[in-house]
Design a protein around this motif. Structure first.
Motif, mmCIF file in Angstrom:
data_model
loop_
_atom_site.group_PDB
_atom_site.id
_atom_site.type_symbol
_atom_site.label_atom_id
_atom_site.label_comp_id
_atom_site.label_asym_id
_atom_site.label_seq_id
_atom_site.Cartn_x
_atom_site.Cartn_y
_atom_site.Cartn_z
ATOM 1 N N UNK A 20 13.283 55.232 53.772
ATOM 2 C CA UNK A 20 12.309 55.295 52.677
ATOM 3 C C UNK A 20 10.934 55.558 53.275
ATOM 4 N N UNK A 21 10.085 56.265 52.513
ATOM 5 C CA UNK A 21 8.750 56.533 53.003
ATOM 6 C C UNK A 21 7.797 56.885 51.887
ATOM 7 N N UNK A 22 6.511 56.874 52.218
ATOM 8 C CA UNK A 22 5.454 57.242 51.280
ATOM 9 C C UNK A 22 5.092 58.705 51.535
ATOM 10 N N UNK A 23 5.206 59.524 50.486
ATOM 11 C CA UNK A 23 4.965 60.964 50.577
ATOM 12 C C UNK A 23 3.613 61.316 49.970
ATOM 13 N N UNK A 24 2.876 62.184 50.660
ATOM 14 C CA UNK A 24 1.577 62.655 50.193
ATOM 15 C C UNK A 24 1.535 64.179 50.245
ATOM 16 N N UNK A 25 0.782 64.756 49.323
ATOM 17 C CA UNK A 25 0.347 66.142 49.504
ATOM 18 C C UNK A 25 -0.923 66.085 50.338
ATOM 19 N N UNK A 26 -1.050 66.974 51.293
ATOM 20 C CA UNK A 26 -2.229 66.985 52.157
ATOM 21 C C UNK A 26 -3.512 67.038 51.330
ATOM 22 N N UNK A 27 -3.521 67.831 50.277
ATOM 23 C CA UNK A 27 -4.719 68.021 49.466
ATOM 24 C C UNK A 27 -5.134 66.762 48.714
ATOM 25 N N UNK A 28 -4.208 65.802 48.576
ATOM 26 C CA UNK A 28 -4.523 64.576 47.848
ATOM 27 C C UNK A 28 -5.111 63.483 48.736
ATOM 28 N N UNK A 103 10.604 64.095 64.430
ATOM 29 C CA UNK A 103 10.924 64.258 63.015
ATOM 30 C C UNK A 103 11.726 63.070 62.515
ATOM 31 N N UNK A 104 11.825 62.933 61.192
ATOM 32 C CA UNK A 104 12.770 62.011 60.568
ATOM 33 C C UNK A 104 13.795 62.849 59.819
ATOM 34 N N UNK A 105 15.018 62.878 60.323
ATOM 35 C CA UNK A 105 16.053 63.677 59.686
ATOM 36 C C UNK A 105 16.453 63.163 58.322
ATOM 37 N N UNK A 106 16.398 61.847 58.128
ATOM 38 C CA UNK A 106 16.742 61.295 56.827
ATOM 39 C C UNK A 106 15.724 61.701 55.766
ATOM 40 N N UNK A 107 14.443 61.503 56.051
ATOM 41 C CA UNK A 107 13.423 61.875 55.068
ATOM 42 C C UNK A 107 13.340 63.378 54.878
ATOM 43 N N UNK A 108 13.872 64.151 55.822
ATOM 44 C CA UNK A 108 13.923 65.603 55.634
ATOM 45 C C UNK A 108 14.666 65.953 54.351
ATOM 46 N N UNK A 109 15.614 65.086 53.960
ATOM 47 C CA UNK A 109 16.392 65.335 52.747
ATOM 48 C C UNK A 109 15.552 65.237 51.491
ATOM 49 N N UNK A 110 14.436 64.520 51.565
ATOM 50 C CA UNK A 110 13.566 64.349 50.406
ATOM 51 C C UNK A 110 12.432 65.360 50.365
ATOM 52 N N UNK A 111 12.216 66.079 51.454
ATOM 53 C CA UNK A 111 11.078 66.997 51.538
ATOM 54 C C UNK A 111 11.190 68.124 50.515
ATOM 55 N N UNK A 112 12.364 68.739 50.423
ATOM 56 C CA UNK A 112 12.528 69.835 49.471
ATOM 57 C C UNK A 112 12.324 69.386 48.046
ATOM 58 N N UNK A 113 12.891 68.230 47.698
ATOM 59 C CA UNK A 113 12.739 67.700 46.344
ATOM 60 C C UNK A 113 11.276 67.430 46.012
ATOM 61 N N UNK A 114 10.586 66.774 46.936
ATOM 62 C CA UNK A 114 9.175 66.460 46.707
ATOM 63 C C UNK A 114 8.350 67.743 46.610
ATOM 64 N N UNK A 115 8.640 68.697 47.470
ATOM 65 C CA UNK A 115 7.879 69.949 47.477
ATOM 66 C C UNK A 115 8.023 70.683 46.149
ATOM 67 N N UNK A 116 9.244 70.729 45.609
ATOM 68 C CA UNK A 116 9.458 71.401 44.327
ATOM 69 C C UNK A 116 8.740 70.670 43.205
ATOM 70 N N UNK A 117 8.941 69.346 43.142
ATOM 71 C CA UNK A 117 8.351 68.549 42.063
ATOM 72 C C UNK A 117 6.840 68.524 42.120
ATOM 73 N N UNK A 118 6.270 68.732 43.314
ATOM 74 C CA UNK A 118 4.814 68.668 43.484
ATOM 75 C C UNK A 118 4.138 70.023 43.390
ATOM 76 N N UNK A 119 4.900 71.057 43.071
ATOM 77 C CA UNK A 119 4.311 72.380 42.912
ATOM 78 C C UNK A 119 3.996 73.095 44.205
ATOM 79 N N UNK A 120 4.628 72.666 45.307
ATOM 80 C CA UNK A 120 4.366 73.290 46.597
ATOM 81 C C UNK A 120 5.304 74.458 46.878
#
Length: 397
Positions: A20-28, A103-120
């Motif tokens: 589990x981790x806290x995800x940020x957009x760089x711009x935020x 890298x964190x291979x586990x959180x890599x699984x959440x990167x695509x989802x977050x990127x799509x949902x965040x408009x990236x």
């Protein structure tokens, strides 16, 4: 006395794989934390709740384990043919330190989802129904990850029936491909998959002994040793290792000596400032055991057993990047991992870990006498747990 008010920062709390981790957009992020440096590190430490001498991270978002003391920063990619740049920070629990070395291979699984949902990710690349392919640049190690994210009615689909040992509830499957996972962009550890040039080395650890070891850069720099050489069976659960201070100190010494042999550090004293990498793991032939959930794992269901340590403690399941290292090493005849799995050539391996089993595939071949791996493949799942803002005192970074 006047105290600075709290500020709020847009963030999302996500599970990816068994982390589990806290995800940020760089711009935020606050402006002074949008660039690498002390301000960014101080901010992330305060978000997670470190350093905490009580080792509980009560005053932050961390969960007091290496699997839950993590942060992610994403931004539109500056690389051609990539959608998003992904930066991972492993936050120490009891020290004022953020490790950016891997890298964190586990959180890599959440990167695509977050990127799509965040408009990236460009909306034209996201189908209304189907699977979105997200091209991720892993900025810590300079590698490409391809995430295949399920989409339903134009939104990321998070629910499903994919089960992952180490995660209690089923979710949607996210397939990950780690391209050319050996070594890193800077050629760390000599820029080779096997930094010493050997599939097996004699690793001398003063005061402890000399161990057969496979030192590999794939997914994440990893030191593999035989469980039997350490007096273990490879079926140990967390309490057998993490409650033994002497054993943990021994593993850390092995890790430090291995880091020097891999060229990651110059002196063993530097290992304390590089907690995230390398990892140390021990392997053994397939053996039946009961996982931490009580689930029986039969020897016939796996090719070998593996236990790995992260941030000084035995991991409750398996780090995703270490799984890449396991899959890669298993695919190369003659490594300790390959030998534990029975030897020979193989394109995939299923191994037992403390929470159950995991299958990972790897495509390895020799070029001019040197082993190379084109990609490693595995499936994880990811889910948003909470979204909104995190709050930190305005003078904490």
């Amino acid at each position: 006395m006047t105290h600075a008010a709290q500020i709020k920062i847009a963030a999302t709390y996500m599970r990816g794989g068994t982390s589990k981790g806290v995800f940020f957009r760089l711009q935020d992020l606050p402006e002074r934390a949008q660039v690498p440096g002390p301000a960014r590190d101080a901010l992330l430490l305060r978000v997670i709740g470190s350093p905490d001498p009580y080792a509980k991270q009560i005053d932050g978002m961390g969960g007091a384990t290496s699997s839950t003391s993590k942060t992610v920063i994403l931004s539109p990619s500056t690389r051609p043919d990539h959608d998003v740049d992904y930066l991972f920070g492993q936050v120490a629990i009891d020290k004022a330190f953020v490790d950016w070395s891997g890298n964190c291979g586990n959180l890599s699984a959440a990167v695509g989802s977050f990127a799509i949902a965040s408009g990236l990710v460009d909306s034209t690349r996201v189908p209304h129904d189907g699977v979105a392919t997200v091209r991720i640049w892993q900025a810590n190690i300079g590698k490409t990850i391809i995430a295949h994210v399920p989409i339903s009615a134009g939104q990321v689909q998070e629910t499903g029936d994919f089960e992952l040992d180490g995660v209690t509830f089923p979710a949607a499957e996210v397939q990950l491909a780690f391209l050319d996972p050996a070594a890193d962009e800077e050629g760390e550890g000599g820029g080779a998959m096997f930094p010493t040039g050997n599939l097996i080395d004699d690793l001398e650890v003063p005061g402890i002994g000399t161990f057969k070891a496979t030192l590999i850069n794939a997914g994440i720099p990893t030191i593999f040793v035989n469980a039997a050489d350490l007096g273990y069976t490879g079926t140990e659960l967390q309490e057998a290792i993490n409650g033994d201070a002497e054993a943990l100190a021994r593993f850390e010494t092995i890790r430090a000596q291995g880091a020097v042999r891999m060229g990651l550090i110059d002196h063993i004293e530097q290992a304390a400032g590089r907690q995230h990498t390398p990892k140390v793991a021990f392997v053994a032939p397939a053996t039946g055991y009961n996982a931490s959930s009580g689930k029986a794992v039969a020897a016939s269901d796996i090719d070998l057993v593996v236990r790995a340590l992260s941030m000084g403690k035995l991991h409750h399941a398996m780090m995703g990047t270490a799984a890449v290292a396991i899959g890669t090493a298993a695919a190369i005849p003659g490594t300790l991992v390959n030998l534990a799995a029975g030897g020979g050539e193989r394109s995939a391996v299923r191994f037992g870990h403390p929470s159950g089993t995991l299958r990972v595939g790897a495509e390895a071949h020799q070029v001019n006498g040197q082993w190379t791996v084109t990609k490693a493949i595995m499936s994880r799942s990811a889910r948003v747990l909470m979204e909104g803002w995190v709050r930190v005192p305005g003078d904490s970074f």
